[in-house]
Design a protein around this motif. Structure first.
Motif, PDB file in Angstrom:
ATOM      1  N   MET A 318       1.082  -1.691   0.008  1.00  0.00           N
ATOM      2  CA  MET A 318       0.037   0.149  -0.294  1.00  0.00           C
ATOM      3  C   MET A 318       0.466   1.197   0.071  1.00  0.00           C
ATOM      4  O   MET A 318       1.023   2.066  -0.610  1.00  0.00           O
ATOM      5  CB  MET A 318      -1.070  -0.638   0.800  1.00  0.00           C
ATOM      6  CG  MET A 318      -1.552  -1.341   0.976  1.00  0.00           C
ATOM      7  SD  MET A 318      -2.770  -1.038   3.023  1.00  0.00           S
ATOM      8  CE  MET A 318      -3.691  -2.321   2.160  1.00  0.00           C
ATOM      9  N   VAL A 319       1.837   1.280   0.426  1.00  0.00           N
ATOM     10  CA  VAL A 319       2.815   2.363   0.966  1.00  0.00           C
ATOM     11  C   VAL A 319       3.830   2.670  -0.557  1.00  0.00           C
ATOM     12  O   VAL A 319       3.837   3.729  -0.468  1.00  0.00           O
ATOM     13  CB  VAL A 319       4.055   2.594   1.792  1.00  0.00           C
ATOM     14  CG1 VAL A 319       4.945   3.029   1.958  1.00  0.00           C
ATOM     15  CG2 VAL A 319       3.283   1.738   3.706  1.00  0.00           C
ATOM     16  N   GLN A 320       3.742   1.335  -1.028  1.00  0.00           N
ATOM     17  CA  GLN A 320       4.769   1.301  -2.521  1.00  0.00           C
ATOM     18  C   GLN A 320       3.709   1.625  -3.772  1.00  0.00           C
ATOM     19  O   GLN A 320       4.692   3.216  -4.317  1.00  0.00           O
ATOM     20  CB  GLN A 320       5.248   0.173  -2.410  1.00  0.00           C
ATOM     21  CG  GLN A 320       6.124  -0.011  -3.782  1.00  0.00           C
ATOM     22  CD  GLN A 320       6.287  -1.155  -4.322  1.00  0.00           C
ATOM     23  OE1 GLN A 320       6.400  -1.862  -3.944  1.00  0.00           O
ATOM     24  NE2 GLN A 320       6.415  -1.578  -5.833  1.00  0.00           N
ATOM     25  N   GLN A 321       2.575   1.947  -3.191  1.00  0.00           N
ATOM     26  CA  GLN A 321       1.864   2.087  -4.359  1.00  0.00           C
ATOM     27  C   GLN A 321       1.455   4.075  -4.237  1.00  0.00           C
ATOM     28  O   GLN A 321       1.379   4.573  -5.029  1.00  0.00           O
ATOM     29  CB  GLN A 321       0.190   1.363  -4.364  1.00  0.00           C
ATOM     30  CG  GLN A 321       0.077   0.095  -5.004  1.00  0.00           C
ATOM     31  CD  GLN A 321      -1.273  -0.740  -5.198  1.00  0.00           C
ATOM     32  OE1 GLN A 321      -2.115   0.333  -5.359  1.00  0.00           O
ATOM     33  NE2 GLN A 321      -1.415  -1.876  -4.855  1.00  0.00           N
ATOM     34  N   GLN A 327       4.466  10.224  -6.857  1.00  0.00           N
ATOM     35  CA  GLN A 327       5.662  10.268  -8.456  1.00  0.00           C
ATOM     36  C   GLN A 327       5.028  10.688  -9.515  1.00  0.00           C
ATOM     37  O   GLN A 327       5.158  11.200 -10.329  1.00  0.00           O
ATOM     38  CB  GLN A 327       6.639   8.702  -8.127  1.00  0.00           C
ATOM     39  CG  GLN A 327       8.034   9.166  -7.191  1.00  0.00           C
ATOM     40  CD  GLN A 327       8.675   7.100  -7.112  1.00  0.00           C
ATOM     41  OE1 GLN A 327       8.794   7.063  -8.589  1.00  0.00           O
ATOM     42  NE2 GLN A 327       9.580   6.834  -6.189  1.00  0.00           N
ATOM     43  N   ALA A 328       4.217   9.855 -10.253  1.00  0.00           N
ATOM     44  CA  ALA A 328       2.951  10.623 -10.693  1.00  0.00           C
ATOM     45  C   ALA A 328       3.120  11.275 -11.049  1.00  0.00           C
ATOM     46  O   ALA A 328       2.298  12.445 -11.632  1.00  0.00           O
ATOM     47  CB  ALA A 328       2.355   9.324 -11.047  1.00  0.00           C
ATOM     48  N   ILE A 329       2.071  11.792  -9.469  1.00  0.00           N
ATOM     49  CA  ILE A 329       1.733  13.247  -9.707  1.00  0.00           C
ATOM     50  C   ILE A 329       2.520  14.379  -9.833  1.00  0.00           C
ATOM     51  O   ILE A 329       2.417  14.907  -9.973  1.00  0.00           O
ATOM     52  CB  ILE A 329       0.626  13.419  -8.162  1.00  0.00           C
ATOM     53  CG1 ILE A 329      -0.857  12.592  -7.655  1.00  0.00           C
ATOM     54  CG2 ILE A 329       0.473  14.747  -7.790  1.00  0.00           C
ATOM     55  CD1 ILE A 329      -1.167  12.459  -7.109  1.00  0.00           C
TER      56      ILE A 329
END
Length: 345
Positions: A318-321, A327-329
């Motif tokens: 969950m933390v990874q996602q 990063q995408a944002i």
């Protein structure tokens, strides 16, 4: 050898005398052929005493006694009695008190009898009255409608066997459904519980929605873009919608509109996309609207995340996602800032 024609000998036997029984039958048949039920109505009217008249006041008998002599029910006798009474009130035949047993009077035409005689007791009930009124509104004899209402098995058989009867029943049922919420609910339940009907309704609903889409363009002159913008339709696009709509409207009631609806819908969808791409300003607005729509959906989804009792189910992935999302944002923000900096003021 010459053959000569010899006429047959004329019989000297005289015809058999006419039977009195045959003659009586012929006379009674003629009376009924001319007057219909009036002939029997007269028998009742001149032989059954009216209400309020005692047995010692008249040689007439009660309806019950008359029925026993006739070998039928008192209800049947009273139906003739009431028919005569209604006609007497209209001045068409004499009142009961003016008639004596065996008396003959001039009778109305046979066709008029059906306006006064009701062959079933149900006609006097609230249900029967409603059926009779509906029959008269449709221009048919109430007795016909009452007969059908009292024999639903026969009605079912006719609907199952005859397509034209089934179509008439379908139209009548649709007319009734519009004013009967309870029947609407019952039919809806029947539909959703029957797989074939449910599929058919879904198919027809989809066709109706597609036709509605084309009709909206033709009548309002506006289109809705894939991103949800409402703009004026180009003239040629609106004309194409009107052409498809006219073809659909010309179909017969029993023709399947599904294929026509699909063709019209697909054509208009393609033309709307082409119209958006052909207009530079509209194309930019469309992409901007799509971007905002996607951004709003993503924001809403993220806002729906809750962290109550997160310690009970928190996991590393969950933390990874969320880190990847962060990063995408960040990348999106950088892209937007770069685009803004590069665009002319």
């Amino acid at each position: 050898m010459t053959l000569a024609f010899v006429p047959p000998e004329t019989s000297s036997v005289s015809p058999a005398p006419l039977s009195d029984l045959v003659a009586r039958d012929a006379r009674e048949f003629g009376v009924y052929a001319r007057t219909g039920g009036w002939a029997f109505g007269l028998m009742v009217a001149r032989s059954v005493r009216p209400g309020g008249q005692g047995a010692d006041e008249t040689p007439k008998v009660s309806a019950k006694e008359f029925a026993e002599l006739a070998g039928c029910s008192a209800d049947r006798v009273m139906r003739y009695y009431k028919a005569w009474d209604r006609a007497a009130d209209d001045g068409l035949v004499p009142q009961f008190e003016a008639l004596a047993p065996g008396q003959e009077v001039e009778l109305p035409d046979a066709d008029v009898w059906l306006s006064y005689y009701v062959s079933r007791n149900s006609a006097t009930s609230e249900r029967g009255t409603a059926i009779s009124e509906a029959a008269e509104a449709e221009g048919i004899r109430p007795t016909k409608a009452l007969e059908v209402a009292e024999n639903p098995t026969a009605l079912r058989a006719a609907i199952l066997a005859d397509p034209s009867t089934a179509r008439a029943a379908r139209q009548a049922l649709l007319d009734r459904v519009r004013e009967d919420p309870e029947l609407q609910a019952e039919l809806a339940r029947d539909v959703v519980r029957t797989d074939d009907l449910k599929k058919a309704v879904a198919t027809e609903s989809r066709s109706a929605d597609r036709i509605g889409y084309v009709r909206q363009i033709a009548e309002s002159g506006q289109i809705k873009t894939p991103a949800g913008q409402t703009v004026d339709a180009p003239v040629d696009l609106r004309q194409e919608a009107e052409r498809h709509l006219s073809l659909i409207d010309e179909l017969e009631d029993d023709e399947d509109t599904g294929e026509w609806a699909t063709d019209a819908y697909d054509t208009m969808k393609s033309l709307v996309v082409e119209a958006v791409e052909a207009d530079p300003e509209l194309r930019v607005q469309e992409r901007r609207t799509k971007f905002y729509n996607s951004l709003q959906r993503a924001t809403k989804v993220f806002e729906e995340l809750t962290f109550d009792d997160v310690q009970e189910f928190a996991e590393d992935d969950m933390v990874q996602q969320l880190e990847e999302l962060q990063q995408a944002i960040a990348s999106c923000i950088a892209e937007l800032r770069g685009a803004r900096a590069a665009s002319p003021e």
